[in-house]
Design a protein around this motif. Structure first.
Motif, PDB file in Angstrom:
ATOM      1  N   ASP A 251      -3.086 -12.229  -6.163  1.00 13.01           N
ATOM      2  CA  ASP A 251      -2.506 -12.212  -7.508  1.00 13.01           C
ATOM      3  C   ASP A 251      -1.490 -11.069  -7.610  1.00 13.01           C
ATOM      4  N   GLU A 252      -0.676 -11.097  -8.656  1.00 12.34           N
ATOM      5  CA  GLU A 252       0.459 -10.187  -8.785  1.00 12.34           C
ATOM      6  C   GLU A 252       0.015  -8.726  -8.923  1.00 12.34           C
ATOM      7  N   GLU A 253      -1.067  -8.477  -9.596  1.00 16.27           N
ATOM      8  CA  GLU A 253      -1.549  -7.116  -9.802  1.00 16.27           C
ATOM      9  C   GLU A 253      -1.900  -6.438  -8.475  1.00 16.27           C
ATOM     10  N   HIS A 254      -2.614  -7.162  -7.626  1.00 16.51           N
ATOM     11  CA  HIS A 254      -2.999  -6.608  -6.335  1.00 16.51           C
ATOM     12  C   HIS A 254      -1.796  -6.430  -5.406  1.00 16.51           C
ATOM     13  N   GLN A 255      -0.845  -7.318  -5.488  1.00 18.68           N
ATOM     14  CA  GLN A 255       0.346  -7.186  -4.650  1.00 18.68           C
ATOM     15  C   GLN A 255       1.176  -5.965  -5.047  1.00 18.68           C
ATOM     16  N   LYS A 256       1.280  -5.699  -6.351  1.00 16.98           N
ATOM     17  CA  LYS A 256       1.993  -4.502  -6.806  1.00 16.98           C
ATOM     18  C   LYS A 256       1.277  -3.232  -6.340  1.00 16.98           C
ATOM     19  N   ALA A 257      -0.045  -3.250  -6.383  1.00 18.92           N
ATOM     20  CA  ALA A 257      -0.817  -2.097  -5.932  1.00 18.92           C
ATOM     21  C   ALA A 257      -0.636  -1.874  -4.428  1.00 18.92           C
ATOM     22  N   GLN A 258      -0.577  -2.946  -3.674  1.00 19.75           N
ATOM     23  CA  GLN A 258      -0.381  -2.834  -2.234  1.00 19.75           C
ATOM     24  C   GLN A 258       1.012  -2.290  -1.929  1.00 19.75           C
ATOM     25  N   LEU A 259       2.027  -2.739  -2.654  1.00 17.80           N
ATOM     26  CA  LEU A 259       3.381  -2.232  -2.464  1.00 17.80           C
ATOM     27  C   LEU A 259       3.449  -0.739  -2.787  1.00 17.80           C
ATOM     28  N   LYS A 260       2.797  -0.322  -3.867  1.00 18.54           N
ATOM     29  CA  LYS A 260       2.786   1.098  -4.258  1.00 18.54           C
ATOM     30  C   LYS A 260       2.120   1.935  -3.180  1.00 18.54           C
ATOM     31  N   ARG A 261       1.037   1.423  -2.613  1.00 19.76           N
ATOM     32  CA  ARG A 261       0.343   2.160  -1.546  1.00 19.76           C
ATOM     33  C   ARG A 261       1.228   2.265  -0.314  1.00 19.76           C
ATOM     34  N   MET A 262       1.956   1.202   0.033  1.00 18.47           N
ATOM     35  CA  MET A 262       2.857   1.250   1.183  1.00 18.47           C
ATOM     36  C   MET A 262       3.962   2.294   0.968  1.00 18.47           C
ATOM     37  N   LEU A 263       4.469   2.372  -0.268  1.00 19.91           N
ATOM     38  CA  LEU A 263       5.509   3.359  -0.568  1.00 19.91           C
ATOM     39  C   LEU A 263       4.931   4.776  -0.550  1.00 19.91           C
ATOM     40  N   ASP A 264       3.719   4.951  -1.018  1.00 17.52           N
ATOM     41  CA  ASP A 264       3.091   6.277  -1.026  1.00 17.52           C
ATOM     42  C   ASP A 264       2.825   6.789   0.389  1.00 17.52           C
ATOM     43  N   LEU A 265       2.469   5.852   1.280  1.00 17.91           N
ATOM     44  CA  LEU A 265       2.182   6.244   2.659  1.00 17.91           C
ATOM     45  C   LEU A 265       3.448   6.290   3.521  1.00 17.91           C
ATOM     46  N   ASN A 266       4.597   5.927   2.944  1.00 16.60           N
ATOM     47  CA  ASN A 266       5.895   5.934   3.636  1.00 16.60           C
ATOM     48  C   ASN A 266       5.831   5.095   4.922  1.00 16.60           C
ATOM     49  N   ILE A 267       5.366   3.849   4.768  1.00 18.57           N
ATOM     50  CA  ILE A 267       5.189   2.950   5.907  1.00 18.57           C
ATOM     51  C   ILE A 267       6.540   2.372   6.316  1.00 18.57           C
ATOM     52  N   ASN A 268       6.845   2.475   7.615  1.00 18.50           N
ATOM     53  CA  ASN A 268       8.068   1.948   8.219  1.00 18.50           C
ATOM     54  C   ASN A 268       9.312   2.461   7.491  1.00 18.50           C
ATOM     55  N   PRO A 269       9.572   3.756   7.564  1.00 21.08           N
ATOM     56  CA  PRO A 269      10.646   4.356   6.768  1.00 21.08           C
ATOM     57  C   PRO A 269      12.056   4.051   7.259  1.00 21.08           C
ATOM     58  N   ILE A 270      12.225   3.524   8.473  1.00 26.33           N
ATOM     59  CA  ILE A 270      13.580   3.324   9.001  1.00 26.33           C
ATOM     60  C   ILE A 270      14.121   1.937   8.639  1.00 26.33           C
ATOM     61  N   HIS A 271      13.350   0.877   8.885  1.00 32.34           N
ATOM     62  CA  HIS A 271      13.836  -0.479   8.629  1.00 32.34           C
ATOM     63  C   HIS A 271      12.985  -1.243   7.628  1.00 32.34           C
ATOM     64  N   GLY A 272      11.886  -0.740   7.205  1.00 29.27           N
ATOM     65  CA  GLY A 272      10.952  -1.474   6.369  1.00 29.27           C
ATOM     66  C   GLY A 272      11.170  -1.271   4.887  1.00 29.27           C
ATOM     67  N   VAL A 273      10.094  -1.481   4.138  1.00 36.37           N
ATOM     68  CA  VAL A 273      10.145  -1.400   2.675  1.00 36.37           C
ATOM     69  C   VAL A 273      10.446   0.026   2.229  1.00 36.37           C
TER      70      VAL A 273
END
Length: 177
Positions: A143-165
């Motif tokens: 669902d949309e709520e969980h996907q937004k939370a997952q995106l926020k966590r990916m940004l907080d952890l700085n996942i794939n900083p060169i070519h990713g999100v």
């Protein structure tokens, strides 16, 4: 048409085998009966087929009867003396269909469309039955709520900083670049 194809395959295979000329001729004459061979044919064998691209078949459509033989003798003379019915009888003795009859739609598309619709409806029914009784429900993380939370966590952890999100996120302004 299927009989013509079957006959041509049988005759072609019979001619390819190592049999004498007389035996192959006997096999061909058994297949065509007493029909007159009038040409080479589209496949080199004395078979009858109504084809628009090859309008002159190798053999006549019907065997000669007394009436047809009498008309063939009469046709050697002046054609103006032949009636329209006699000309049609001569034509039908040599050919099964006219060009307009060959080109006329047969309606085979209806059977093909029906088969396609039946197969499509059966596959759709099968898919719905599988979805209802076999597959597990979609996880709640979709669902949309969980996907937004997952995106926020990916940004907080700085996942794939060169070519990713994370490379498309402006960390100074907290917005997308």
């Amino acid at each position: 048409m299927a009989n013509v194809n079957l006959a041509s395959v049988v005759l072609r295979n019979a001619l390819r085998t190592k049999v004498g000329v007389r035996q192959s001729h006997d096999m061909i004459s058994q297949k065509i009966g007493k029909r007159e061979v009038v040409g080479h044919g589209w496949n080199g064998l004395p078979v009858y087929a109504d084809r628009v691209d090859f309008p002159m078949p190798a053999i006549r459509f019907k065997e000669d009867t007394r009436d047809i033989l009498a008309l063939r003798e009469k046709e050697k003379g002046c054609w103006k003396k032949l009636s329209v019915q006699e000309k049609k009888a001569l034509y039908r003795a040599s050919f099964c269909q006219t060009f307009s009859e060959m080109k006329y739609p047969t309606g085979e598309w209806k059977a093909a469309l029906g088969a396609i619709l039946i197969v499509s409806s059966m596959s759709l029914t099968g898919m719905l039955l599988l979805k209802a009784f076999v597959y597990d429900p979609i996880p709640e993380t979709f669902d949309e709520e969980h996907q937004k939370a997952q995106l926020k966590r990916m940004l907080d952890l700085n996942i794939n900083p060169i070519h990713g999100v994370s490379s498309k996120w402006d960390y100074d302004n907290n917005k997308w670049k």
